[in-house]
Scaffold this motif. Structure first.
Motif, PDB file in Angstrom:
ATOM      1  N   ASP A 115      -8.335   6.291  -1.657  1.00  0.00           N
ATOM      2  CA  ASP A 115      -8.679   5.452  -0.903  1.00  0.00           C
ATOM      3  C   ASP A 115      -8.350   3.956  -1.676  1.00  0.00           C
ATOM      4  O   ASP A 115      -7.818   2.923  -1.024  1.00  0.00           O
ATOM      5  N   TYR A 116      -8.376   3.875  -2.772  1.00  0.00           N
ATOM      6  CA  TYR A 116      -8.183   2.453  -3.632  1.00  0.00           C
ATOM      7  C   TYR A 116      -6.591   2.363  -3.619  1.00  0.00           C
ATOM      8  O   TYR A 116      -6.137   1.161  -3.406  1.00  0.00           O
ATOM      9  N   TYR A 117      -5.607   3.372  -3.550  1.00  0.00           N
ATOM     10  CA  TYR A 117      -4.263   3.086  -3.525  1.00  0.00           C
ATOM     11  C   TYR A 117      -3.910   2.636  -2.183  1.00  0.00           C
ATOM     12  O   TYR A 117      -3.200   1.719  -2.019  1.00  0.00           O
ATOM     13  N   TYR A 118      -4.375   3.166  -1.227  1.00  0.00           N
ATOM     14  CA  TYR A 118      -4.093   2.939   0.373  1.00  0.00           C
ATOM     15  C   TYR A 118      -4.491   1.370   0.382  1.00  0.00           C
ATOM     16  O   TYR A 118      -3.679   0.570   1.175  1.00  0.00           O
ATOM     17  N   ASP A 119      -5.910   1.022   0.081  1.00  0.00           N
ATOM     18  CA  ASP A 119      -6.199  -0.176   0.468  1.00  0.00           C
ATOM     19  C   ASP A 119      -5.474  -1.499  -0.379  1.00  0.00           C
ATOM     20  O   ASP A 119      -5.057  -2.015   0.107  1.00  0.00           O
ATOM     21  N   ASN A 120      -4.980  -1.042  -1.654  1.00  0.00           N
ATOM     22  CA  ASN A 120      -3.991  -1.877  -2.280  1.00  0.00           C
ATOM     23  C   ASN A 120      -2.562  -2.039  -1.737  1.00  0.00           C
ATOM     24  O   ASN A 120      -2.007  -3.083  -1.487  1.00  0.00           O
ATOM     25  N   PHE A 121      -2.286  -1.144  -1.298  1.00  0.00           N
ATOM     26  CA  PHE A 121      -0.974  -0.892  -0.387  1.00  0.00           C
ATOM     27  C   PHE A 121      -1.056  -1.632   0.752  1.00  0.00           C
ATOM     28  O   PHE A 121      -0.017  -2.353   0.949  1.00  0.00           O
ATOM     29  N   ILE A 122      -1.925  -1.517   1.578  1.00  0.00           N
ATOM     30  CA  ILE A 122      -1.982  -2.402   2.858  1.00  0.00           C
ATOM     31  C   ILE A 122      -2.309  -3.824   2.497  1.00  0.00           C
ATOM     32  O   ILE A 122      -1.530  -4.756   3.057  1.00  0.00           O
ATOM     33  N   ASN A 123      -2.876  -4.276   1.544  1.00  0.00           N
ATOM     34  CA  ASN A 123      -3.177  -5.628   1.206  1.00  0.00           C
ATOM     35  C   ASN A 123      -1.859  -6.420   0.653  1.00  0.00           C
ATOM     36  O   ASN A 123      -1.612  -7.582   0.808  1.00  0.00           O
ATOM     37  N   VAL A 124      -1.030  -5.594  -0.204  1.00  0.00           N
ATOM     38  CA  VAL A 124       0.242  -5.988  -0.642  1.00  0.00           C
ATOM     39  C   VAL A 124       1.147  -6.342   0.475  1.00  0.00           C
ATOM     40  O   VAL A 124       1.837  -7.530   0.628  1.00  0.00           O
ATOM     41  N   LEU A 125       1.236  -5.399   1.546  1.00  0.00           N
ATOM     42  CA  LEU A 125       2.249  -5.598   2.520  1.00  0.00           C
ATOM     43  C   LEU A 125       1.634  -6.901   3.623  1.00  0.00           C
ATOM     44  O   LEU A 125       2.540  -7.632   4.148  1.00  0.00           O
ATOM     45  N   ARG A 126       0.396  -6.964   3.511  1.00  0.00           N
ATOM     46  CA  ARG A 126      -0.193  -7.958   4.535  1.00  0.00           C
ATOM     47  C   ARG A 126       0.450  -9.308   3.626  1.00  0.00           C
ATOM     48  O   ARG A 126       0.591 -10.288   4.216  1.00  0.00           O
ATOM     49  N   ARG A 127      -0.179  -9.302   2.477  1.00  0.00           N
ATOM     50  CA  ARG A 127       0.470 -10.514   1.768  1.00  0.00           C
ATOM     51  C   ARG A 127       1.998 -10.918   1.805  1.00  0.00           C
ATOM     52  O   ARG A 127       2.509 -12.033   1.660  1.00  0.00           O
ATOM     53  N   MET A 128       2.662  -9.976   1.932  1.00  0.00           N
ATOM     54  CA  MET A 128       4.057 -10.079   2.118  1.00  0.00           C
ATOM     55  C   MET A 128       4.550 -10.288   3.385  1.00  0.00           C
ATOM     56  O   MET A 128       5.739 -10.347   3.793  1.00  0.00           O
ATOM     57  N   LYS A 129       3.609 -10.491   4.536  1.00  0.00           N
ATOM     58  CA  LYS A 129       4.059 -10.883   5.898  1.00  0.00           C
ATOM     59  C   LYS A 129       4.619  -9.527   6.544  1.00  0.00           C
ATOM     60  O   LYS A 129       5.451  -9.714   7.356  1.00  0.00           O
ATOM     61  N   CYS A 130       4.191  -8.388   6.285  1.00  0.00           N
ATOM     62  CA  CYS A 130       4.531  -7.212   6.814  1.00  0.00           C
ATOM     63  C   CYS A 130       3.634  -6.660   7.735  1.00  0.00           C
ATOM     64  O   CYS A 130       2.451  -6.722   7.509  1.00  0.00           O
ATOM     65  N   ASN A 131       4.219  -6.217   8.985  1.00  0.00           N
ATOM     66  CA  ASN A 131       3.293  -5.427   9.765  1.00  0.00           C
ATOM     67  C   ASN A 131       2.685  -4.042   9.441  1.00  0.00           C
ATOM     68  O   ASN A 131       3.493  -3.164   9.230  1.00  0.00           O
ATOM     69  N   VAL A 132       1.588  -4.084   9.291  1.00  0.00           N
ATOM     70  CA  VAL A 132       0.777  -3.053   8.712  1.00  0.00           C
ATOM     71  C   VAL A 132       0.313  -1.817   9.608  1.00  0.00           C
ATOM     72  O   VAL A 132       0.055  -0.905   9.508  1.00  0.00           O
ATOM     73  N   GLN A 133       0.512  -2.196  11.146  1.00  0.00           N
ATOM     74  CA  GLN A 133       0.215  -1.179  11.848  1.00  0.00           C
ATOM     75  C   GLN A 133       0.848   0.211  11.851  1.00  0.00           C
ATOM     76  O   GLN A 133       0.387   1.396  12.038  1.00  0.00           O
ATOM     77  N   PRO A 134       2.065   0.164  11.439  1.00  0.00           N
ATOM     78  CA  PRO A 134       2.910   1.393  11.283  1.00  0.00           C
ATOM     79  C   PRO A 134       2.370   2.359  10.204  1.00  0.00           C
ATOM     80  O   PRO A 134       2.446   3.668  10.249  1.00  0.00           O
TER      81      PRO A 134
END
Length: 430
Positions: free
Chosen positions: A328-347
């Motif tokens: 879960d820690y991996y996944y949460d960090n993965f999504i946070n990085v994508l958001r910070r890099m202005k990527c759509n996280v829905q996929p």
């Protein structure tokens, strides 16, 4: 132990250090002297020769013999010392891949973060400081020869250390590694999204090397692995699934085109000997991690690598009690990085993540089994390089390896990561 084929060995010697240092230091220095020695014992690294280097330098042109000198603690990564290793790891491909990563890819990740407003002190700094490389002394851009070298900072001189591969990571170390791995994966996706043309260059550079054949003695290990699963009442119920996963063609798996959106650059060899940690000397807390040994990085699914990381690197306590917490820690960090890099996280939503990892985990099982034998080997300090092929095709299973394999199989069963098998559970205990 089954005998393996003989293999030619080489004495790897670091020559002519100064021209390589100019990549980092420029021309305004002179090399007073240097010495080198083996950094890792045989059995701790199979794809290269790793030397520790101590260099003494001073400003060029200064005639004052009392002029203060400075020391550099470096690591020289050179070709492996046997023909067997060079063929098995397709060293002509992997050496150039790794050089590209240090020279081009990691700076590209940092530049991308800068463009999205990441502060200088927060930029992704995950590799040792790079000092230069060469393919040859005679022909710097030609064919590889015995002088091929990648030169970087010796992390040990800065307080970094490796965790014990036979023990595994505790929770604190596991979380630091998971966060860094998720960021590495996410930045590759961000580069793909925002700079597709350049990512295509990276993708081509990350092509899988030509996998060499395993030694004949390895088949005896596989037979022993099958027997070990069978005779354990708890693992025997997964015997058919294990056999199905082990029967997958590994060469095809490493060369497959990943399914979007789960496609990025992965380290592809993310086990405990390939990352190093640093602690705060005051608090004792783990505060940093560096990745090393990028010979095998690939354009592939990050969930394959995540499975490998989760299965291979934990101590028994984390494996049994904190596995999902680290996932879960991996996944949460993965999504946070994508958001910070202005990527759509829905996929990359959690439901699709959970479904995708089941498919990728099944493909990764054979890799986990093979590296388990490497991680748990009790390598003696006086092991000679000529014995390295015997180490890889040793047929007997260390008791620690048996325990590790048991934990992996049971965790696969618990997570339903054998779901791709068309076989049903059987009761083949003996």
């Amino acid at each position: 132990m089954a005998p393996c084929e003989s293999t030619k060995t080489y004495s790897m010697i670091l020559r002519e250090l100064e021209p390589m240092l100019r990549t980092k230091l420029g021309k305004d220095f002179e090399l007073v002297n240097y010495n080198s020695d083996s950094l890792l014992p045989v059995g701790e690294n199979y794809g290269s020769t790793i030397l520790k280097v101590r260099a003494i330098i001073k400003r060029k042109g200064n005639r004052n013999e009392n002029e203060e000198t400075s020391e550099l603690d470096l690591v020289a990564k050179m070709l492996p010392a046997t023909d067997f290793q060079r063929v098995m790891f397709d060293i002509g491909t992997t050496f150039r891949k790794e050089t590209f990563l240090y020279e081009k890819l990691m700076p590209a990740y940092r530049q991308l973060e800068e463009e999205f407003g990441i502060a200088e002190n927060e930029l992704f700094d995950i590799v040792p400081e790079f000092y230069g490389s060469r393919s040859s002394i005679a022909q710097p851009d030609g064919e590889l020869d015995e002088d091929a070298c990648i030169l970087m900072k010796n992390l040990k001189s800065e307080g970094y250390y490796m965790a014990d591969r036979r023990t595994g990571l505790d929770l604190a170390h596991a979380k630091v590694a998971a966060a860094a791995l998720s960021r590495f994966h996410a930045l590759g996706i961000a580069l793909k999204i925002h700079k597709l043309d350049y990512f295509e260059i990276v993708r081509k550079r990350a092509k899988c090397f030509t996998v060499g054949s395993l030694p004949e003695g390895f088949t005896i290990f596989v037979d022993n692995f099958h027997a070990t699963i069978r005779k354990d009442p708890k693992t025997s119920v997964y015997y058919d699934q294990c056999i199905a996963a082990m029967s997958l063609d590994m060469k095809e798996l490493w060369s497959e085109i990943p399914v979007e959106p789960w496609a990025t650059i992965i380290h592809a060899d993310f086990w405990i000997n390939n990352f190093m940690f640093k602690k705060d000397p005051t608090t004792g807390q783990v505060v940093d991690i560096k990745f090393v040994d990028f010979q095998n990085y690939l354009f592939l699914s990050p969930l394959r690598e995540l499975t490998f990381f989760l299965m291979m690197n934990f101590n028994s306590e984390v494996m049994e009690n904190h596995f999902d917490e680290v996932l879960d820690y991996y996944y949460d960090n993965f999504i946070n990085v994508l958001r910070r890099m202005k990527c759509n996280v829905q996929p990359f939503n959690r439901r699709d993540f959970d479904e995708a990892i089941k498919k990728d985990a099944f493909k990764e099982f054979g890799h986990c089994v093979f590296i388990s034998t490497v991680m748990t080997k009790n390598v003696l300090e006086d092991t000679d390089v000529a014995e390295i092929q015997d180490l890889l095709c040793q047929d007997d299973l260390d008791p620690l390896c048996v325990q590790k394999l048991r934990r992996i199989i049971l965790k696969y069963g618990e997570k339903d990561w054998f779901c791709q098998s068309n076989t049903s559970k059987s009761n083949n205990s003996t």
